[in-house]
Design a protein around this motif. Structure first.
Motif, mmCIF file in Angstrom:
data_model
loop_
_atom_site.group_PDB
_atom_site.id
_atom_site.type_symbol
_atom_site.label_atom_id
_atom_site.label_comp_id
_atom_site.label_asym_id
_atom_site.label_seq_id
_atom_site.Cartn_x
_atom_site.Cartn_y
_atom_site.Cartn_z
ATOM 1 N N ALA A 93 9.850 13.671 26.952
ATOM 2 C CA ALA A 93 10.957 14.489 27.463
ATOM 3 C C ALA A 93 11.691 13.626 28.471
ATOM 4 O O ALA A 93 11.104 13.154 29.449
ATOM 5 C CB ALA A 93 10.430 15.744 28.139
ATOM 6 N N ILE A 94 12.981 13.392 28.197
ATOM 7 C CA ILE A 94 13.743 12.512 29.086
ATOM 8 C C ILE A 94 14.936 13.253 29.681
ATOM 9 O O ILE A 94 15.553 14.085 29.014
ATOM 10 C CB ILE A 94 14.201 11.234 28.322
ATOM 11 N N GLY A 95 15.229 12.965 30.941
ATOM 12 C CA GLY A 95 16.386 13.606 31.560
ATOM 13 C C GLY A 95 16.804 12.882 32.823
ATOM 14 O O GLY A 95 16.032 12.121 33.413
ATOM 15 N N THR A 96 18.065 13.092 33.198
ATOM 16 C CA THR A 96 18.541 12.601 34.492
ATOM 17 C C THR A 96 18.294 13.728 35.490
ATOM 18 O O THR A 96 18.558 14.893 35.192
ATOM 19 C CB THR A 96 20.051 12.273 34.430
ATOM 20 N N VAL A 97 17.786 13.372 36.641
ATOM 21 C CA VAL A 97 17.314 14.399 37.579
ATOM 22 C C VAL A 97 18.433 15.253 38.171
ATOM 23 O O VAL A 97 19.612 14.903 38.089
ATOM 24 C CB VAL A 97 16.465 13.775 38.721
ATOM 25 N N GLN A 98 18.011 16.329 38.789
ATOM 26 C CA GLN A 98 18.937 17.322 39.361
ATOM 27 C C GLN A 98 19.969 16.686 40.296
ATOM 28 O O GLN A 98 19.630 15.845 41.116
ATOM 29 C CB GLN A 98 18.131 18.354 40.140
ATOM 30 N N GLY A 99 21.211 17.090 40.116
ATOM 31 C CA GLY A 99 22.288 16.616 40.987
ATOM 32 C C GLY A 99 22.937 15.333 40.510
ATOM 33 O O GLY A 99 23.926 14.881 41.074
ATOM 34 N N ASP A 100 22.389 14.747 39.459
ATOM 35 C CA ASP A 100 22.852 13.443 38.995
ATOM 36 C C ASP A 100 23.422 13.549 37.583
ATOM 37 O O ASP A 100 22.746 14.037 36.679
ATOM 38 C CB ASP A 100 21.660 12.466 39.008
ATOM 39 N N LEU A 101 24.680 13.088 37.442
ATOM 40 C CA LEU A 101 25.362 13.239 36.142
ATOM 41 C C LEU A 101 25.364 11.953 35.323
ATOM 42 O O LEU A 101 25.905 11.914 34.228
ATOM 43 C CB LEU A 101 26.811 13.691 36.377
ATOM 44 N N HIS A 102 24.805 10.874 35.853
ATOM 45 C CA HIS A 102 24.819 9.593 35.141
ATOM 46 C C HIS A 102 23.851 9.655 33.966
ATOM 47 O O HIS A 102 22.640 9.753 34.176
ATOM 48 C CB HIS A 102 24.408 8.459 36.080
ATOM 49 N N ASP A 103 24.399 9.573 32.752
ATOM 50 C CA ASP A 103 23.469 9.709 31.613
ATOM 51 C C ASP A 103 23.469 8.524 30.654
ATOM 52 O O ASP A 103 22.777 8.549 29.637
ATOM 53 C CB ASP A 103 23.736 11.024 30.856
ATOM 54 N N ILE A 104 24.254 7.490 30.936
ATOM 55 C CA ILE A 104 24.332 6.372 29.989
ATOM 56 C C ILE A 104 23.001 5.625 29.895
ATOM 57 O O ILE A 104 22.489 5.371 28.800
ATOM 58 C CB ILE A 104 25.487 5.416 30.374
ATOM 59 N N GLY A 105 22.432 5.298 31.048
ATOM 60 C CA GLY A 105 21.143 4.590 31.051
ATOM 61 C C GLY A 105 20.052 5.439 30.425
ATOM 62 O O GLY A 105 19.252 4.960 29.617
ATOM 63 N N THR A 151 21.117 7.170 45.138
ATOM 64 C CA THR A 151 20.043 7.183 46.140
ATOM 65 C C THR A 151 19.796 8.620 46.605
ATOM 66 O O THR A 151 18.672 8.982 46.948
ATOM 67 C CB THR A 151 20.423 6.287 47.343
ATOM 68 N N THR A 152 20.846 9.436 46.564
ATOM 69 C CA THR A 152 20.693 10.823 47.027
ATOM 70 C C THR A 152 19.916 11.701 46.040
ATOM 71 O O THR A 152 19.447 12.776 46.417
ATOM 72 C CB THR A 152 22.076 11.466 47.258
ATOM 73 N N THR A 153 19.810 11.289 44.778
ATOM 74 C CA THR A 153 19.088 12.132 43.802
ATOM 75 C C THR A 153 17.670 11.613 43.514
ATOM 76 O O THR A 153 16.878 12.317 42.888
ATOM 77 C CB THR A 153 19.869 12.263 42.475
ATOM 78 N N MET A 154 17.376 10.399 43.978
ATOM 79 C CA MET A 154 16.017 9.865 43.763
ATOM 80 C C MET A 154 14.923 10.842 44.228
ATOM 81 O O MET A 154 13.918 11.013 43.538
ATOM 82 C CB MET A 154 15.842 8.523 44.476
ATOM 83 N N PRO A 155 15.096 11.490 45.398
ATOM 84 C CA PRO A 155 14.030 12.399 45.859
ATOM 85 C C PRO A 155 13.713 13.519 44.866
ATOM 86 O O PRO A 155 12.632 14.102 44.907
ATOM 87 C CB PRO A 155 14.593 12.964 47.166
ATOM 88 N N SER A 156 14.648 13.832 43.976
ATOM 89 C CA SER A 156 14.382 14.883 42.988
ATOM 90 C C SER A 156 13.258 14.474 42.029
ATOM 91 O O SER A 156 12.624 15.331 41.397
ATOM 92 C CB SER A 156 15.660 15.212 42.220
ATOM 93 N N MET A 157 13.021 13.167 41.925
ATOM 94 C CA MET A 157 11.898 12.709 41.081
ATOM 95 C C MET A 157 10.583 13.144 41.716
ATOM 96 O O MET A 157 9.669 13.611 41.044
ATOM 97 C CB MET A 157 11.924 11.190 40.942
ATOM 98 N N LYS A 158 10.530 12.972 43.036
ATOM 99 C CA LYS A 158 9.325 13.363 43.766
ATOM 100 C C LYS A 158 9.133 14.884 43.646
ATOM 101 O O LYS A 158 8.022 15.356 43.363
ATOM 102 C CB LYS A 158 9.475 12.955 45.242
#
Ligand code: B12
Length: 211
Positions: A93-105, A151-158
């Protein structure tokens, strides 16, 4: 670099989906390796777009058209990058985390994993922690793969890893993370099982996580 690859790179920077489409098709016909087109022309173009944004020469609309041009090129390359096998290597299951719209990578990693016979459940972008938890509970994935470009959405991974723990499913999955601002060290800090800096290394990592 060849003229053709350079033209693709410039077309990404200019955000011209039409030229990207024509030139990527031409490059494939001329026998260029799809990975070379992707890495040396398209990703290199996006890196330059990022630099222009940082330098104050490009703004969000320019990044957006460049992203569209990139996606157009990726769709043309996809059949050549993805030669899915019959037997699934595992479910991701893959996704870009909450608050982040960058989906190309994220899309690229998903595509390469698909090419390596993984079954992909694409949760999209701006994915809240509970959606990742749901994918583990309902779809029984072996790997949760999270992408973050800010950098502001990285914490959503945690937060997502904590949500997996709270739901009692953390032991059932491996968690891999990636995205430009991430590092191996950050992945360890948040207790992810692995980090990879690009799509090829993401495939190697996923294989090692399920083996
Ligand atoms: C295109 C782009 C956009 C597009 C995104 C469109 C889309 N559909 O994705 C749009 C215009 C929407 C956008 C918006 C914004 N953006 Co922007 N964007 C970019 C840009 C130019 C390119 C990103 C990209 O696609 N790169 C190409 C891909 C292939 O690379 P990648 O994502 O890094 O992925 C690779 C690896 O990281 C890894 N990987 C990625 N995910 C994963 C996941 C796993 C599990 C693994 C293992 C590996 C992995 O593998 C991938 C393939 O090799 C970057 C610049 C840059 N240099 O990154 C800025 C950038 C990321 N954006 C930035 C900013 C600031 C913003 C905005 C806040 C701007 C604003 N003022 O509104 C907004 C935020 C919107 C939001 N809430 O998300 C900054 C972030 C700064 C920071 N440190 O936080 C950057 C770095 C630009 C800059 N130099 O300042 N952006």
């Amino acid at each position: 670099m060849s003229d053709l690859l350079n033209e693709i790179k410039e077309a990404i920077i200019d955000g011209s989906a039409k030229i990207v489409s024509e030139k990527v098709t031409a490059a494939l016909e001329e026998g260029f390796d799809p990975e070379q087109i992707l890495n040396d022309a398209m990703i290199a173009g996006m890196a330059e777009v990022g630099q222009l944004f940082e330098d104050g020469e490009y703004f969000v609309p320019e990044m957006l058209v460049a992203a569209r041009a990139m996606t157009t090129g990726m769709q043309i390359l996809k059949p050549r990058l993805v030669q899915a096998d019959v037997k699934a290597a595992g479910k991701v299951a893959i996704g870009t985390v909450q608050g982040d719209l960058h989906d190309i990578g994220k899309n690229l990693v998903g595509m390469m994993l698909e090419g390596a016979s993984f079954e992909i459940i694409d949760l999209g972008a701006d994915v809240p922690p509970e959606k990742f938890v749901e994918a583990v509970q309902k779809d029984h994935v072996q790997i949760v793969a999270m992408s973050a470009l800010l950098t502001t959405t990285m914490p959503s991974m945690k937060t997502t890893i904590e949500a997996l723990e709270a739901a009692g499913v953390r032991d059932q999955v491996k968690v891999m993370v990636g995205g430009a601002p991430l590092s191996d060290q950050y992945a360890r800090e948040i207790h992810a099982d692995g980090y990879a800096p690009d799509a090829n290394k993401a495939v190697a990592l996923a294989k090692s996580l399920v083996s």
